[in-house]
Design a protein around this motif. Structure first.
Motif, short mmCIF file in Angstrom:
data_model
loop_
_atom_site.label_atom_id
_atom_site.label_comp_id
_atom_site.label_asym_id
_atom_site.label_seq_id
_atom_site.Cartn_x
_atom_site.Cartn_y
_atom_site.Cartn_z
N THR A 107 0.53 -0.89 -0.32
CA THR A 107 -0.12 0.10 -0.33
C THR A 107 0.47 0.73 0.40
N ASP A 108 0.11 2.85 -0.16
CA ASP A 108 1.49 3.79 0.04
C ASP A 108 0.50 4.39 1.07
N PHE A 109 1.93 5.19 1.62
CA PHE A 109 1.51 5.82 2.87
C PHE A 109 2.71 6.57 3.52
N PRO A 110 2.62 7.74 3.66
CA PRO A 110 3.90 8.80 3.92
C PRO A 110 4.43 7.83 5.24
N LEU A 111 5.86 7.79 4.71
CA LEU A 111 7.44 7.52 5.34
C LEU A 111 7.32 7.79 7.44
N ARG A 112 7.31 9.26 7.13
CA ARG A 112 7.52 9.58 8.17
C ARG A 112 6.64 9.21 9.72
N PRO A 113 5.59 9.74 9.70
CA PRO A 113 4.39 8.90 10.43
C PRO A 113 4.12 7.41 11.15
N PHE A 114 4.64 6.52 10.02
CA PHE A 114 4.22 5.32 10.21
C PHE A 114 6.05 5.05 10.64
N VAL A 115 7.62 5.12 10.48
CA VAL A 115 8.83 5.36 11.42
C VAL A 115 8.21 6.31 12.43
N GLU A 116 8.13 6.87 12.86
CA GLU A 116 7.55 7.20 14.41
C GLU A 116 6.77 6.54 15.25
N GLU A 117 5.42 6.23 14.36
CA GLU A 117 4.81 5.29 15.38
C GLU A 117 5.12 3.86 15.34
N THR A 118 5.85 3.21 14.54
CA THR A 118 6.75 2.12 15.14
C THR A 118 7.47 2.38 16.05
N ILE A 119 8.88 3.38 16.37
CA ILE A 119 9.87 4.03 16.96
C ILE A 119 8.76 4.03 18.68
N LYS A 120 7.46 4.70 18.59
CA LYS A 120 7.08 4.61 19.99
C LYS A 120 6.44 3.54 20.23
N THR A 121 5.77 2.39 19.17
CA THR A 121 5.89 0.79 19.31
C THR A 121 7.15 0.49 20.35
N PHE A 122 8.04 0.45 19.67
CA PHE A 122 9.06 -0.05 19.87
C PHE A 122 9.75 0.25 21.81
N GLN A 123 9.59 1.88 21.33
CA GLN A 123 9.67 2.24 23.21
C GLN A 123 8.96 2.66 23.79
N ALA A 124 7.88 1.66 24.01
CA ALA A 124 6.61 0.67 25.06
C ALA A 124 7.12 0.08 25.97
N GLY A 125 8.18 -0.62 24.88
CA GLY A 125 8.60 -2.03 25.06
C GLY A 125 10.13 -1.85 25.90
N PHE A 126 11.20 -0.97 25.18
CA PHE A 126 12.59 -0.92 26.52
C PHE A 126 12.79 0.75 26.07
N ARG A 128 14.78 3.37 26.09
CA ARG A 128 15.35 3.12 25.08
C ARG A 128 15.66 4.93 24.46
N ASP A 129 16.14 5.59 24.44
CA ASP A 129 15.98 7.74 23.83
C ASP A 129 16.56 6.90 22.47
N ILE A 130 15.72 7.39 21.27
CA ILE A 130 15.65 7.08 20.04
C ILE A 130 14.85 8.23 19.15
N GLN A 131 15.75 8.71 18.55
CA GLN A 131 15.86 10.59 18.11
C GLN A 131 15.49 10.20 16.57
N CYS A 132 14.30 10.49 16.00
CA CYS A 132 14.11 10.52 14.69
C CYS A 132 14.72 11.82 13.71
N ILE A 133 14.67 11.73 13.01
CA ILE A 133 15.14 13.19 12.67
C ILE A 133 15.07 12.77 10.64
N ALA A 134 13.66 13.57 10.23
CA ALA A 134 13.11 13.65 8.74
C ALA A 134 13.48 14.88 7.71
N GLU A 135 14.18 14.61 7.22
CA GLU A 135 14.85 15.70 6.41
C GLU A 135 13.70 16.58 5.21
N GLU A 136 12.59 15.66 4.69
CA GLU A 136 11.41 15.67 4.06
C GLU A 136 10.84 14.39 3.57
N ASP A 137 8.76 14.22 4.15
CA ASP A 137 8.88 13.01 3.67
C ASP A 137 8.48 13.15 2.47
#
Ligand code: ADP
Length: 254
Positions: A107-126, A128-137
């Motif tokens: 499917t097509d979807f915007p990358l940035r919100p999806f990656v941010e959401e995945t990081i959030k879910t990941f962080q809920a388990g661990f 851990r500081d994760i910085q997300c830098i996006a140049e453009e979406d």
């Protein structure tokens, strides 16, 4: 039932056929050996946690009701080893499935919100500081579920083999979308780098780490990436850190 008439072959042609045949048999033998090795490794890895569970269950039975310490230690160990077994079995099942059975849905979807959401879910388990830098979406076309699993494998490795914050960078390069996962951890020695894609391969150093996995993450990542039309490269230096660069196709219709 009609007999097929084979065309006559010259000696040279027969020799060529023999060579091709030998090559095919050799290839089959190699694959078979690999498969045998895989089954033997998998059984060994499953046996280890079972032995630990068995030993702690025994201790629990004999001394658990007298001592709360023994009780707690045993229950903790049994639980943690069961989790390890569960995760191993999940990885084995995924690896054993063929791509066609994975049920890929692009499917097509915007990358940035999806990656941010995945990081959030990941962080809920661990924690851990994760910085997300996006140049453009950018909009990408891929399988969300499998892409998430791919990100999880790399995030989890970054977590296991480093202590500082993890950096995730989203970028664009011509018709490709790039996601980089960067850690400043123990890194992978040069000689080990080509081998980390072999099933059950672990760098000696990480074997010693309690948090280490089974050496199935990266082989699985390779299969996943191929199935969803992505690819990735690992750049690593021992003692400095590791960067995984994932490349995905952009969807330009947006
Ligand atoms: P595991 O589940 O053991 O982490 P993987 O297949 O994901 O298995 O990785 C194979 C090996 O590659 C690991 O055991 C580890 O030695 C090394 N490795 C993978 N990612 C990293 C990383 N980010 N930093 C250092 N070493 C890594």
């Amino acid at each position: 039932y009609k007999r097929i008439k084979l065309p006559k072959k010259t000696n040279d042609e027969l020799y060529q056929m023999g060579e091709t045949f030998n090559h095919m048999i050799g290839q089959l033998e190699k694959n078979f050996e690999k498969q045998e090795q895989f089954v033997s490794n998998a059984s060994h890895e499953l046996k280890t946690p079972l032995t630990v569970i068995d030993a702690y269950a025994d201790m629990l039975k004999r001394r658990g009701h007298q001592s709360p310490e023994v009780f707690n230690e045993s229950v903790e160990a049994i639980q943690s080893e069961s989790h390890r077994m569960k995760s191993l079995i999940e990885q084995l099942l995924l690896l054993a499935k063929h791509e066609e059975q994975w049920n890929i849905k692009q499917t097509d979807f915007p990358l940035r919100p999806f990656v941010e959401e995945t990081i959030k879910t990941f962080q809920a388990g661990f924690q851990r500081d994760i910085q997300c830098i996006a140049e453009e979406d950018v909009t990408v076309k891929t399988d969300k579920e499998k892409f998430k699993q791919l990100l999880y494998i790399f995030l989890d490795n970054a977590r296991k083999y480093s202590n500082d914050s993890i950096i995730v960078r989203i970028g664009v390069n011509k018709n490709e979308a790039i996601v980089e996962i960067m850690d400043h951890g123990i890194g992978i020695p040069k000689d080990d780098l080509p081998k980390v894609f072999d099933r059950f391969y672990r760098v000696e150093q990480s074997r010693a780490r309690k948090s280490g996995g089974f050496g199935l993450g990266l082989p699985l990542a390779k299969d996943l990436a191929e199935a969803i039309g992505a690819d990735f490269a690992i750049d690593s230096e021992e003692g400095i850190g590791t960067t995984v660069k994932i490349r995905l196709m952009r969807d330009d219709s947006h």
